[in-house]
Design a protein around this motif. Structure first.
Motif, PDB file in Angstrom:
ATOM      1  N   LEU A  41      18.716  21.045  41.117  1.00 16.97           N
ATOM      2  CA  LEU A  41      17.774  19.732  41.773  1.00 16.97           C
ATOM      3  C   LEU A  41      18.374  18.962  42.497  1.00 16.97           C
ATOM      4  CD1 LEU A  41      16.537  18.710  38.185  1.00 16.97           C
ATOM      5  CD2 LEU A  41      15.193  19.867  39.779  1.00 16.97           C
ATOM      6  N   SER A  58      12.599  12.763  42.337  1.00 20.37           N
ATOM      7  CA  SER A  58      12.783  13.420  43.302  1.00 20.37           C
ATOM      8  C   SER A  58      11.163  14.390  43.402  1.00 20.37           C
ATOM      9  CB  SER A  58      13.887  14.002  44.083  1.00 20.37           C
ATOM     10  OG  SER A  58      13.670  15.406  43.483  1.00 20.37           O
ATOM     11  N   TYR A  65      18.810  11.826  43.757  1.00 24.19           N
ATOM     12  CA  TYR A  65      18.595  12.908  44.447  1.00 24.19           C
ATOM     13  C   TYR A  65      19.286  12.673  45.801  1.00 24.19           C
ATOM     14  CZ  TYR A  65      16.238  15.851  47.692  1.00 24.19           C
ATOM     15  OH  TYR A  65      15.829  16.780  48.837  1.00 24.19           O
ATOM     16  N   ARG A 117      21.128  22.904  36.054  1.00 24.20           N
ATOM     17  CA  ARG A 117      20.101  22.064  36.305  1.00 24.20           C
ATOM     18  C   ARG A 117      20.275  21.162  37.487  1.00 24.20           C
ATOM     19  NH1 ARG A 117      15.198  22.488  33.541  1.00 24.20           N
ATOM     20  NH2 ARG A 117      16.145  23.415  31.939  1.00 24.20           N
ATOM     21  N   GLU A 118      21.256  20.165  36.854  1.00 24.41           N
ATOM     22  CA  GLU A 118      21.350  19.033  37.978  1.00 24.41           C
ATOM     23  C   GLU A 118      21.900  19.493  39.474  1.00 24.41           C
ATOM     24  OE1 GLU A 118      23.590  15.444  36.025  1.00 24.41           O
ATOM     25  OE2 GLU A 118      24.289  17.385  35.048  1.00 24.41           O
ATOM     26  N   GLN A 144      20.800  16.936  42.220  1.00 21.58           N
ATOM     27  CA  GLN A 144      21.217  15.633  41.401  1.00 21.58           C
ATOM     28  C   GLN A 144      22.436  15.699  40.668  1.00 21.58           C
ATOM     29  OE1 GLN A 144      16.520  15.153  40.179  1.00 21.58           O
ATOM     30  NE2 GLN A 144      17.864  14.681  38.541  1.00 21.58           N
ATOM     31  N   GLN A 153      10.146  19.400  39.058  1.00 25.01           N
ATOM     32  CA  GLN A 153      10.999  19.464  37.877  1.00 25.01           C
ATOM     33  C   GLN A 153      11.835  18.373  37.570  1.00 25.01           C
ATOM     34  OE1 GLN A 153      11.217  22.129  35.463  1.00 25.01           O
ATOM     35  NE2 GLN A 153       9.293  22.427  36.233  1.00 25.01           N
ATOM     36  N   SER A 154      11.798  17.268  38.493  1.00 22.38           N
ATOM     37  CA  SER A 154      12.663  16.101  38.638  1.00 22.38           C
ATOM     38  C   SER A 154      11.867  14.890  38.256  1.00 22.38           C
ATOM     39  CB  SER A 154      13.303  16.085  40.103  1.00 22.38           C
ATOM     40  OG  SER A 154      14.006  14.923  40.111  1.00 22.38           O
TER      41      SER A 154
END
Length: 605
Positions: A330, A521, A392, A326-327, A332, A517-518
């Protein structure tokens, strides 16, 4: 002679755009054209659709050919067919003197779906009717018949789908293919009897399942309100933002604007066409790698909250190990944005000729040594410092990582995976990696004249240096395609995962990846989005908060706005002959997007 010249002009317009807007951007003209199109639709009936073959589905299993028997509007008919799927064209004219078309039957042995267009006069030919009936015994056949309904009696023995229009003109020839592929729904039944089989009330009704190619007025948009697009593009070309551009707009599932401007290069030798193939740069992320991730997440083969090391063995003893997927999606994960791998290439790492020692083609007459990616580039990425985790920072390394995860799970190279799972079944004919292996160089818009690294004009080889050194197939760059390909893909997303009667994703998956989703960001998962900081006016001043998409370094912009039910695509090669900042300085992409936004909003009022 005048008739031939007229047909030539029509053919150029059809081949160039087939959205009716390239040759006329006048509201009154297009309203008249729409009236004619609507009249054709009202006088077109789908018959013999017992097996629900129309609209055609399962494109991946279809090998299709359109047989030219000499129909007057065959060129336009074939041009529209090819908006939906790759359809070969085969002329029967060389068999004019034959009493049968048995030899033509032999010519189509490798095709399983035959499409034939003919008018009511041609339907009186026993040779043509016999050929069609014979083909229908062993193959999928679709007949498009134009003109007097009395000709229907010639097909009393036919059990294959038949699209009949009482009109026999260029509009009818452009409408019938859209019935066949679901761009236009069949809504009419026969209003009188023409034979025992084709009796009053006969016919089949369908729903629209694919893009329609039409005029802006068909989506309540005034053509005059889109004229500023031309002015902005021409300003950009004049000020050297890019030598050429292609713009496409779809609204309500209808392509209402699709036009090419300028040339492949500033030498003005080859004009841009809407069928030209562009280097899509980072749009690769959202059109190749992200849908692959979406599919694997849906199949429960990939979990967003599982760490990288679970999927990539080589990452387990590196700083990347504990970072979640997921990171990564994104941006991130804390990866550094970019590693200039081409600066590490030294004498002896490359050759001007291919060999076992230099197998990976980077560009014309440039081959990198075996193992350069696996032995040098990949370890350097895996062991790169994690500096900004949790914030981000846009990074190309993220999609190198996701490509590797996709390939481990799917057990396929990413270029093959996306072709088989998305592009072929969707009818995206040019989308894919390594276009020089599949298309002539003339169809591919050149990017940079690379004086430093590859020392050649890049024609069909990815502009991004890292992707090039990997062999042209990378998770962050390397994808090529046309505006129409991108329109199909993004319309599928706008439809919440369905297109052409097939489901690619659930609505929940599309919603999750494309929505915010963040917490730090504007991003979705893989997708870029509208920026809530209104001072940035990103991706444009009037874009809705629902807007998602991506840009590409080569001068690409692809944005989908669910609030307006709209897809906007701009393709340029702003890096030719070298990187130009004028596209950004002139705000070409957002300005055009807002012309479209204003025109759509005005049409609602």
């Amino acid at each position: 002679m005048r008739k031939n010249n007229l047909m030539g002009v029509i053919a150029i317009c059809l081949t160039a755009v087939v959205s009716f807007t390239a040759c006329a951007q006048d509201h009154k003209q297009n309203q008249n054209r729409l009236n004619k199109i609507n009249d054709v639709v009202k006088h077109t009936v789908l018959l013999n659709n017992y097996q629900n073959f129309i609209p055609i589905v399962g494109l991946a299993q279809k090998k299709m050919v359109s047989i030219g028997l000499g129909y007057q509007y065959q060129l336009g008919f074939d041009s529209l067919l090819n908006k939906y799927a790759p359809i070969a064209s085969l002329s029967a004219l060389k068999y004019t003197d034959s009493t049968t078309l048995n030899d033509l039957e032999d010519d189509v042995k490798f095709y399983n779906t035959i499409i034939v267009a003919l008018n009511s006069d041609m339907a009186r030919s026993a040779k043509y009717v016999g050929f069609i009936n014979n083909m229908a015994k062993s193959k999928n056949v679709v007949v498009a018949l134009f003109g007097n309904g009395s000709a229907l009696a010639s097909f009393d023995q036919l059990n294959a789908p038949l699209v009949w229009s009482s009109e026999d003109n260029e509009e009818a020839a452009l409408v019938a293919p859209q019935f066949i592929f679901g761009g236009i729904a069949a809504t009419q039944l026969l209003d009188k009897s023409y034979s025992t089989k084709y009796a009053k009330g006969a016919g089949y009704l369908t729903q629209a399942t694919r893009l329609k190619y039409t005029v802006p007025e068909d989506a309540q948009v005034n053509s005059n309100d889109l004229r500023e697009i031309d002015e902005i593009v021409n300003e950009g070309i004049a000020k050297k933002a890019a030598p050429g551009m292609v713009v496409l707009v779809a609204k309500d599932g209808k392509v209402i604007y699709n036009k090419a401007f300028g040339y492949h290069t500033y030498e003005n030798l080859q004009a841009d066409k809407v069928t030209d193939i562009f280097d899509l740069a980072s749009v690769t992320k959202t059109t190749a790698t992200t849908p692959s991730v979406m599919r694997l997440v849906e199949e429960k083969k990939l979990k967003l909250d599982t760490n990288i090391g679970y999927y990539i063995a080589k990452a387990r003893n590196t700083p990347m190990n504990g970072i979640s997927v997921r990171e990564v999606m994104l941006h991130q994960a804390g990866f550094i944005p970019y590693i200039p791998f081409h600066n590490f290439v030294k004498e002896g790492d490359y050759s001007r000729d291919s060999s076992a020692a230099y197998p990976t083609k980077v560009a014309d007459r440039y081959y990198i040594k075996k193992g350069f990616f696996n032995d040098f580039m990949w370890p350097k990425m895996l062991n790169s410092p994690i500096k900004t985790r949790g914030t981000y920072v846009y990074s190309d390394i993220s999609m190198y990582v996701m490509q590797d995860i996709v390939e481990h799970i799917s057990e396929m190279p990413e270029d093959q995976y996306v072709q088989q799972n998305f592009y072929i079944p969707l009818g995206m004919q040019t989308a894919g990696y390594l276009p020089r292996n599949r298309f002539s160089k003339d169809r591919i818009v050149p990017t940079e004249d690379d004086k430093v690294f590859r020392k050649t004009l890049l024609e069909g080889y990815v502009h991004d240096q890292g992707a090039a050194l990997k062999g042209g197939v990378a998770g962050h760059a390397g994808l090529f395609g046309t505006a129409n390909d991108l329109a199909i893909y993004n319309q599928m997303l706008l439809n919440k995962g369905t297109y052409g009667g097939e489901q690619y994703f659930t609505p929940q998956t599309v919603e999750m990846f494309t929505s915010k989703q963040s917490n730090v960001s504007r991003r979705g998962l893989g997708f870029d989005r509208w920026d809530p900081d209104l001072t940035k006016k990103y991706p444009s001043e009037l874009a809705s908060p629902q807007t998602f998409g991506h840009t590409g370094y080569t001068g690409i912009g692809v944005w989908t706005d669910p609030a307006r039910n709209m897809v906007y695509i701009i393709l340029t090669n702003r890096v030719n002959p070298t990187v130009s900042e004028m596209l950004g300085k002139l705000n070409i992409r957002p300005r055009i997007q807002d012309v479209v936004n204003r025109a759509i909003d005005k049409g609602k009022n």
